[in-house]
Design a protein around this motif. Structure first.
Motif, PDB file in Angstrom:
ATOM      1  N   VAL A 183      -4.792  -7.360   2.160  1.00  0.00           N
ATOM      2  CA  VAL A 183      -3.865  -7.150   1.084  1.00  0.00           C
ATOM      3  C   VAL A 183      -2.487  -8.103   2.056  1.00  0.00           C
ATOM      4  O   VAL A 183      -1.949  -8.755   1.488  1.00  0.00           O
ATOM      5  CB  VAL A 183      -3.063  -5.156   1.679  1.00  0.00           C
ATOM      6  N   ASN A 184      -3.057  -7.947   3.231  1.00  0.00           N
ATOM      7  CA  ASN A 184      -2.046  -9.395   4.017  1.00  0.00           C
ATOM      8  C   ASN A 184      -2.018 -10.711   4.052  1.00  0.00           C
ATOM      9  O   ASN A 184      -1.657 -11.500   4.755  1.00  0.00           O
ATOM     10  CB  ASN A 184      -1.749  -9.280   5.514  1.00  0.00           C
TER      11      ASN A 184
ATOM     12  N   THR B  49      -3.913   1.089 -10.435  1.00  0.00           N
ATOM     13  CA  THR B  49      -3.584   0.491  -9.133  1.00  0.00           C
ATOM     14  C   THR B  49      -4.178   1.808  -7.801  1.00  0.00           C
ATOM     15  O   THR B  49      -3.915   1.148  -7.040  1.00  0.00           O
ATOM     16  CB  THR B  49      -2.368   0.973  -9.238  1.00  0.00           C
ATOM     17  N   VAL B  50      -5.237   3.114  -8.539  1.00  0.00           N
ATOM     18  CA  VAL B  50      -5.706   3.686  -6.836  1.00  0.00           C
ATOM     19  C   VAL B  50      -7.108   3.264  -6.842  1.00  0.00           C
ATOM     20  O   VAL B  50      -7.753   2.457  -7.398  1.00  0.00           O
ATOM     21  CB  VAL B  50      -6.128   4.978  -8.046  1.00  0.00           C
TER      22      VAL B  50
ATOM     23  N   VAL C 235      -2.224   3.722  -3.619  1.00  0.00           N
ATOM     24  CA  VAL C 235      -1.669   3.413  -4.883  1.00  0.00           C
ATOM     25  C   VAL C 235      -1.636   1.505  -4.031  1.00  0.00           C
ATOM     26  O   VAL C 235      -0.397   1.483  -3.182  1.00  0.00           O
ATOM     27  CB  VAL C 235      -0.425   3.638  -5.203  1.00  0.00           C
ATOM     28  N   LEU C 236      -2.197   0.917  -5.015  1.00  0.00           N
ATOM     29  CA  LEU C 236      -1.905  -0.451  -4.663  1.00  0.00           C
ATOM     30  C   LEU C 236      -0.726  -1.175  -5.375  1.00  0.00           C
ATOM     31  O   LEU C 236      -0.399  -1.042  -6.760  1.00  0.00           O
ATOM     32  CB  LEU C 236      -2.929  -1.201  -4.616  1.00  0.00           C
ATOM     33  N   ARG C 237      -0.295  -1.973  -4.788  1.00  0.00           N
ATOM     34  CA  ARG C 237       1.342  -2.627  -5.194  1.00  0.00           C
ATOM     35  C   ARG C 237       0.179  -4.297  -5.181  1.00  0.00           C
ATOM     36  O   ARG C 237       0.582  -5.021  -4.467  1.00  0.00           O
ATOM     37  CB  ARG C 237       2.562  -1.866  -4.743  1.00  0.00           C
TER      38      ARG C 237
ATOM     39  N   LEU D 192       0.687  -1.169   0.100  1.00  0.00           N
ATOM     40  CA  LEU D 192      -0.029  -0.046  -0.056  1.00  0.00           C
ATOM     41  C   LEU D 192       1.073   1.379   0.525  1.00  0.00           C
ATOM     42  O   LEU D 192       1.302   1.204   1.074  1.00  0.00           O
ATOM     43  CB  LEU D 192      -1.198   0.121   1.091  1.00  0.00           C
ATOM     44  N   ARG D 193       1.018   2.151  -0.453  1.00  0.00           N
ATOM     45  CA  ARG D 193       1.454   3.229  -1.118  1.00  0.00           C
ATOM     46  C   ARG D 193       0.907   4.574  -0.416  1.00  0.00           C
ATOM     47  O   ARG D 193      -0.379   5.030  -1.166  1.00  0.00           O
ATOM     48  CB  ARG D 193       1.713   3.610  -2.207  1.00  0.00           C
ATOM     49  N   THR D 194       0.150   4.927   0.764  1.00  0.00           N
ATOM     50  CA  THR D 194      -0.430   5.633   1.196  1.00  0.00           C
ATOM     51  C   THR D 194      -0.338   7.077   0.451  1.00  0.00           C
ATOM     52  O   THR D 194       1.060   7.793  -0.194  1.00  0.00           O
ATOM     53  CB  THR D 194      -0.119   6.492   2.817  1.00  0.00           C
TER      54      THR D 194
END
Ligand SMILES: Cc1ncc(COP(=O)(O)O)c(C=O)c1O
Length: 376
Positions: A374-375, A348-349, A295-297, A276-278
């Motif tokens: 996500v985890n 990706t957002v 932004v998701l990775r 996760l990019r905040t």
């Protein structure tokens, strides 16, 4: 737990119900529905708040952009540089006026227009730059104003998403978003940071002549009643909407801090998670968090949205299709791959619920659920 919404307008209304109800009732009692005192009062209050000479109220943010381009005298064929990652209205008015939209890519961190890309896009036909202060923080206005000055271009700030944000210049001085360029435009759409109970918008400028021209254009191009010197439009802010905005403007800074508190909670919960990019907080702007956008990775975005929906959590994609790939805006000048940052972001957002009424129980449920997916 209270139902989680992207924007909870009803709970917000309940906090200010007596003042809002009274303000609306006053307009109804006066029957001054068009250009009544509520409009003038709100205009003056907003001028003070923004520290700008002129606020010209109008019917919505899209009109604000359109009348700005008309008042600046932009002509068919003139090129207007704007971002490929924004809401469609920005490009729509450029197209409607038969100007030529010239799209440029954005900064991957802030999602805002990239000044280096602006410089590369300038041609002898370029007349204006439209930076969008996306999701609640300002575009790099030092650089943009410098480029505009050097090339004799107008700057029209699309401030529909960042009203109340401060831009901090390289020398440390500050100005409100939307008051730096030749004109600034905003929307009072209900879900905006300063939203009314219908449609509304405004243009800001420090230029007396431009303000005069804008006031004529929003009123059918009329200088003296029934004498029309230029082609205009009918674009007014209703008195009832102005009355609502007059009440809500007093709470705008407090609303921004509530949004920021929710953003801080999200940031902390997601800190250090590699998937996760905040949101990147730009050092030269305060952030009023119109949206909180991750932004998701390597995360299945649709899967995440469905997982959250099952837990009563809405999540939205702003924006799923870059401007140059929208059907109505396909243009032989552009092809997929031309704006790699925008194109990657559109895939990706994901934006999480963001408003003034989020409580810690809701925030915990949202962040726990995102992390579980996500985890997992
Ligand atoms: C960046 C941007 N520009 C323009 C607009 C248009 O505003 P409105 O919906 O009031 O016409 C909006 C909001 O919808 C927006 O987010």
């Amino acid at each position: 737990m209270k139902k989680i919404q992207m924007v909870d307008l009803h709970s917000q209304y309940l906090h200010i119900k007596p003042q809002i109800d009274q303000a609306i009732q006053d307009v109804v009692d006066s029957c001054a529905f068009i250009n009544g005192p509520a409009v003038k009062n709100f205009q003056e209050d907003l001028e003070k708040y923004l520290d700008v000479k002129h606020v010209i109220p109008c019917a919505n943010g899209t009109d604000a952009l359109q009348v700005s381009m008309m008042a600046l005298g932009l002509q068919p064929g003139d090129e207007v540089i704007t971002t490929s990652f924004t809401f469609i209205a920005t490009a729509e008015v450029i197209a409607l006026l038969r100007l030529t939209p010239v799209l440029v890519d954005v900064d991957p961190g802030t999602f805002n227009i990239d000044p280096k890309a602006i410089e590369k896009a300038i041609t002898p036909k370029t007349r204006a730059i439209v930076p969008v202060h996306l999701f609640g923080q300002c575009a790099p206005m030092d650089e943009i104003m410098q480029i505009a000055g050097k090339n004799n271009l107008f700057v029209i700030e699309d401030n529909c998403q960042a009203i109340g944000a401060d831009y901090i210049f390289a020398d440390g001085s500050r100005k409100k978003a939307g008051t730096i360029g030749h004109v600034g435009c905003t929307s009072f759409f209900p879900s905006k940071n300063l939203g009314c109970y219908g449609d509304g918008g405004a243009v800001f400028t420090n230029d007396d002549e431009l303000a005069k021209q804008l006031r004529v254009i929003v009123n059918h191009g009329m200088t003296v009643r029934y004498y029309h010197d230029i082609v205009g439009v009918n674009s007014r802010l209703d008195s009832i909407q102005a009355a609502v905005l007059g009440v809500k403007l007093k709470h705008l800074d407090e609303y921004a801090s509530r949004r920021k508190a929710a953003a801080d909670y999200y940031d902390q919960a997601f800190a250090g998670n590699p998937k996760l990019r905040t949101p990147v907080r730009y050092s030269r702007s305060t952030h009023v968090f119109h949206q909180y956008t991750l932004v998701l990775r390597d995360v299945d975005r649709k899967g995440l949205q469905d997982f959250l929906a099952d837990r009563g959590i809405p999540a939205m994609i702003y924006y799923p299709v870059p401007l140059h790939m929208q059907k109505a805006y396909l243009d032989p000048r552009y092809k997929p791959g031309d704006f790699p940052v925008t194109e990657a972001l559109s895939e990706t957002v994901v934006s999480l619920p963001m408003h003034t009424e989020l409580n810690s129980e809701q925030l915990k449920h949202i962040t726990d659920s995102v992390l579980e997916f996500v985890n997992g």
